[in-house]
Design a protein around this motif. Structure first.
Motif, PDB file in Angstrom:
ATOM      1  N   UNK A   8      -3.864  25.811   3.708  1.00  0.00           N
ATOM      2  CA  UNK A   8      -3.556  24.680   4.582  1.00  0.00           C
ATOM      3  C   UNK A   8      -2.440  23.845   3.968  1.00  0.00           C
ATOM      4  N   UNK A   9      -1.428  23.502   4.784  1.00  0.00           N
ATOM      5  CA  UNK A   9      -0.302  22.695   4.322  1.00  0.00           C
ATOM      6  C   UNK A   9      -0.082  21.549   5.307  1.00  0.00           C
ATOM      7  N   UNK A  10       0.678  20.555   4.870  1.00  0.00           N
ATOM      8  CA  UNK A  10       0.954  19.398   5.732  1.00  0.00           C
ATOM      9  C   UNK A  10       2.077  19.668   6.722  1.00  0.00           C
ATOM     10  N   UNK A  11       3.025  20.529   6.328  1.00  0.00           N
ATOM     11  CA  UNK A  11       4.161  20.813   7.204  1.00  0.00           C
ATOM     12  C   UNK A  11       4.771  22.150   6.824  1.00  0.00           C
ATOM     13  N   UNK A  12       5.592  22.687   7.726  1.00  0.00           N
ATOM     14  CA  UNK A  12       6.276  23.957   7.516  1.00  0.00           C
ATOM     15  C   UNK A  12       7.759  23.717   7.235  1.00  0.00           C
ATOM     16  N   UNK A  13       8.369  24.573   6.398  1.00  0.00           N
ATOM     17  CA  UNK A  13       9.830  24.495   6.246  1.00  0.00           C
ATOM     18  C   UNK A  13      10.505  25.006   7.509  1.00  0.00           C
ATOM     19  N   UNK A  14      11.464  24.230   8.014  1.00  0.00           N
ATOM     20  CA  UNK A  14      12.102  24.571   9.282  1.00  0.00           C
ATOM     21  C   UNK A  14      13.592  24.800   9.103  1.00  0.00           C
ATOM     22  N   UNK A  15      14.128  25.724   9.887  1.00  0.00           N
ATOM     23  CA  UNK A  15      15.580  25.907   9.949  1.00  0.00           C
ATOM     24  C   UNK A  15      16.177  24.808  10.805  1.00  0.00           C
ATOM     25  N   UNK A  16      17.503  24.755  10.825  1.00  0.00           N
ATOM     26  CA  UNK A  16      18.176  23.746  11.650  1.00  0.00           C
ATOM     27  C   UNK A  16      17.864  23.934  13.125  1.00  0.00           C
ATOM     28  N   UNK A  17      17.520  25.153  13.519  1.00  0.00           N
ATOM     29  CA  UNK A  17      17.195  25.421  14.919  1.00  0.00           C
ATOM     30  C   UNK A  17      15.723  25.184  15.224  1.00  0.00           C
ATOM     31  N   UNK A  18      14.967  24.701  14.217  1.00  0.00           N
ATOM     32  CA  UNK A  18      13.566  24.398  14.444  1.00  0.00           C
ATOM     33  C   UNK A  18      12.639  25.577  14.272  1.00  0.00           C
ATOM     34  N   UNK A  19      13.125  26.673  13.709  1.00  0.00           N
ATOM     35  CA  UNK A  19      12.286  27.835  13.468  1.00  0.00           C
ATOM     36  C   UNK A  19      11.693  27.765  12.066  1.00  0.00           C
ATOM     37  N   UNK A  20      10.448  28.213  11.937  1.00  0.00           N
ATOM     38  CA  UNK A  20       9.790  28.200  10.637  1.00  0.00           C
ATOM     39  C   UNK A  20      10.434  29.244   9.731  1.00  0.00           C
ATOM     40  N   UNK A  21      10.734  28.835   8.499  1.00  0.00           N
ATOM     41  CA  UNK A  21      11.429  29.706   7.548  1.00  0.00           C
ATOM     42  C   UNK A  21      10.419  30.519   6.741  1.00  0.00           C
ATOM     43  N   UNK A  22      10.139  31.710   7.232  1.00  0.00           N
ATOM     44  CA  UNK A  22       9.179  32.566   6.533  1.00  0.00           C
ATOM     45  C   UNK A  22       9.666  32.947   5.147  1.00  0.00           C
ATOM     46  N   UNK A  23      10.975  33.091   4.999  1.00  0.00           N
ATOM     47  CA  UNK A  23      11.488  33.520   3.709  1.00  0.00           C
ATOM     48  C   UNK A  23      11.165  32.502   2.620  1.00  0.00           C
ATOM     49  N   UNK A  24      11.175  31.210   2.964  1.00  0.00           N
ATOM     50  CA  UNK A  24      10.843  30.185   1.975  1.00  0.00           C
ATOM     51  C   UNK A  24       9.360  30.228   1.635  1.00  0.00           C
ATOM     52  N   UNK A  25       8.527  30.460   2.646  1.00  0.00           N
ATOM     53  CA  UNK A  25       7.095  30.573   2.388  1.00  0.00           C
ATOM     54  C   UNK A  25       6.800  31.782   1.520  1.00  0.00           C
ATOM     55  N   UNK A  26       7.479  32.901   1.801  1.00  0.00           N
ATOM     56  CA  UNK A  26       7.262  34.105   0.979  1.00  0.00           C
ATOM     57  C   UNK A  26       7.732  33.896  -0.441  1.00  0.00           C
ATOM     58  N   UNK A  27       8.915  33.268  -0.578  1.00  0.00           N
ATOM     59  CA  UNK A  27       9.481  33.075  -1.924  1.00  0.00           C
ATOM     60  C   UNK A  27       8.569  32.212  -2.789  1.00  0.00           C
ATOM     61  N   UNK A  28       7.968  31.197  -2.196  1.00  0.00           N
ATOM     62  CA  UNK A  28       7.092  30.302  -2.952  1.00  0.00           C
ATOM     63  C   UNK A  28       5.781  30.954  -3.348  1.00  0.00           C
ATOM     64  N   UNK A  29       5.476  32.083  -2.688  1.00  0.00           N
ATOM     65  CA  UNK A  29       4.216  32.765  -2.951  1.00  0.00           C
ATOM     66  C   UNK A  29       4.442  34.194  -3.426  1.00  0.00           C
ATOM     67  N   UNK A  30       5.630  34.417  -3.990  1.00  0.00           N
ATOM     68  CA  UNK A  30       6.031  35.777  -4.385  1.00  0.00           C
ATOM     69  C   UNK A  30       5.160  36.364  -5.481  1.00  0.00           C
ATOM     70  N   UNK A  31       4.493  35.499  -6.248  1.00  0.00           N
ATOM     71  CA  UNK A  31       3.640  35.978  -7.335  1.00  0.00           C
ATOM     72  C   UNK A  31       2.190  36.135  -6.902  1.00  0.00           C
ATOM     73  N   UNK A  32       1.960  36.063  -5.603  1.00  0.00           N
ATOM     74  CA  UNK A  32       0.633  36.263  -5.090  1.00  0.00           C
ATOM     75  C   UNK A  32      -0.216  35.029  -5.051  1.00  0.00           C
TER      76      UNK A  32
END
Length: 509
Positions: free
Chosen positions: A485-509
């Motif tokens: 659970x998180x408070x907010x999602x990282x968003x692109x300038x177009x308002x799309x959720x940035x999955x790559x940032x979520x993956x990068x932050x959790x790359x170590x499992x």
């Protein structure tokens, strides 16, 4: 048709109708066309030649209307820059494209000296803000006053209308050359199917106008005639106020904007009865959100548009499909009339109904190629087919279902899991405001299905409750093994959720 056709039609049919509204600035068609012709002359006076790129770094405003049409009026290519980028990224796009003239507003004027240093190609900065003109810049209004209108070159066909840089999800950003033919083909085809822009309507432009989804909504309204209301930045309060004040009839939103409007605590105090069309971009919006949005905008016809910068609009899910509901509400709709669409396997052959492969498309709607990247263009467009990189399948009636970006597919325990299906299941939980599903490294499974969730205000849920709910809708192996659970999602300038940032932050499992 040609790029500026819409202006000439509007001038003939409704010269004194309000064409643009931006804050306190209200301008008629006659005024806008005069300013466009003067700005085109100013561009020529600044040394801009036919096919040169002219840049704009600014929040949404009526200056976009004038900038786009003035660029086309004198034969240049409009290059709106991503307002969420850092100075280094902006400088890269300016240098890569050879953009020598750049317009900036109040939000970006302070970047001028740094951009000059990072991008020596930049020769002229034009200030189009509302304050004092910064040192070393020309003033937008003074330029318009200094030049007499010039004739319209009336360019069209395969001439490039926009140079739009992708977000750079892999490597450096790519400049996409969007032609007049591509834009017109996509827009006419989409309008035939959806009627998303109403003739003589009032269109609210709140999604950023460097993004293809916002630009297609803007251009569609110009084609059929009407008034354009520019909102510099999206906020739910700002959008709701604009809808009420200007009796907005249509707008284009991304799903996160729809969600924020629907969840606004004072929603009931706004009159939304004038809204007749809501277009939202991107496939895979949760059914629960769509059903809620249809209640919030009870007089609106909803349509979905799926596409990308390289293709403009490919498919649409029309209002009748939304009302009918059911499984098709999860689809991206069907190919619009002028678009050819297919789903192919790794060998490039078309796949049977229901089988997941890569979405490909061909036709006059395609880009002219990537700017100065012929090898990448050849990799993307093969034998006339543009390969989107999206995984999807078609049903027996030609409805397209997007299951994931191919690179985002999760392989867990040897099984393919498509995040969109899991996200839709999780989002159906009454406490979930938004959800993203990604694959994270797992010693046992290779990857495990991981859900990142923002809860609705005042709601609670546990990972166990989320998993139990999802298991009622999808197979056990698709159910998230872990929930966060998180408070907010990282968003692109177009308002799309940035999955790559979520993956990068959790790359170590």
């Amino acid at each position: 048709m040609y790029l500026t056709h819409a202006l000439h039609r509007a001038l003939q049919q409704a010269p004194d109708r309000t064409m643009t509204v931006c804050g306190d600035r209200v301008r008629t068609t006659r005024e806008v066309v005069d300013r466009v012709a003067r700005l085109a002359a100013a561009f020529q006076g600044l040394g801009v030649n036919v096919d040169d790129r002219v840049g704009l770094l600014a929040l949404n405003s009526d200056h976009h209307q004038e900038f786009f049409f003035a660029s086309w009026w004198m034969g240049a290519v409009a290059h709106p820059l991503n307002t969420r980028w850092a100075a280094a990224e902006i400088a890269y796009a300016l240098t890569d494209s050879g953009t020598e003239v750049l317009l900036v507003d109040d939000s970006f004027a302070a970047l001028g000296p740094e951009l000059r240093e990072r991008a020596p190609v930049l020769q002229t900065l034009v200030y189009c803000g509302d304050g004092p003109t910064p040192e070393g810049m020309l003033n937008y209004e003074e330029l318009l006053a200094a030049f007499e209108p010039v004739p319209d070159l009336r360019r069209g066909g395969d001439n490039v209308a926009f140079l739009l840089y992708t977000g750079g999800t892999t490597g450096t950003p790519k400049g996409v050359r969007v032609t007049d033919r591509g834009l017109q083909t996509s827009m006419m085809s989409s309008l035939i199917t959806t009627g998303a822009a109403l003739p003589d309507g009032v269109n609210l432009l709140t999604a950023p106008l460097f993004h293809i989804g916002a630009l297609t909504g803007w251009y569609a309204q110009n084609l059929v005639g009407g008034t354009l209301v520019f909102l510099p930045k999206f906020t739910p309060e700002g959008a709701l106020e604009a809808i009420k004040e200007h009796r907005v009839t249509s707008t284009t939103l991304v799903p996160v904007m729809v969600q924020m409007i629907c969840n606004h605590p004072d929603l009931g105090s706004y009159d939304l009865s004038g809204v007749q069309r809501v277009t939202y971009g991107g496939a895979g919006s949760p059914e629960s959100l769509l059903r809620l949005a249809m209640k919030v905008f009870p007089t609106a016809r909803f349509t979905q548009g799926y596409g990308m910068t390289e293709t403009c609009v490919l498919t649409s899910l029309n209002h009748e499909d939304h009302v009918r509901g059911g499984a098709r509400l999860r689809s991206a709709g069907r190919a619009t009339p002028a678009i050819e669409l297919a789903v192919v396997g790794k060998d490039g052959q078309r796949l049977p109904v229901g089988e997941v492969g890569e979405v490909v498309t061909r036709g006059d709607h395609l880009m002219a190629g990537y700017w100065d990247k012929p090898e990448l263009t050849a990799q993307t467009v093969r034998d006339g087919w543009l390969h989107t990189g999206d995984g999807g399948y078609l049903d027996e009636d030609g409805y397209l279902y997007i299951v994931d970006r191919l690179k985002d597919m999760i392989i867990t325990g040897g099984e393919n899991v498509y995040s969109a299906e899991v996200e839709n299941a999780v989002a159906a939980h009454s406490a979930v405001a938004s959800c993203v599903v990604i694959g994270v490294p797992d010693d046992h499974w290779g990857e495990r299905v991981h859900a990142v969730i923002v809860l609705k205000p005042g709601h609670t849920a546990t990972p166990e409750e989320i998993r139990a709910h999802a298991k009622t809708l999808i197979a056990g192996y698709k159910t998230p093994r872990t929930v966060e659970f998180v408070d907010s999602m990282p968003l692109s300038a177009a308002g799309k959720i940035l999955k790559r940032e979520l993956r990068a932050a959790r790359a170590n499992g």
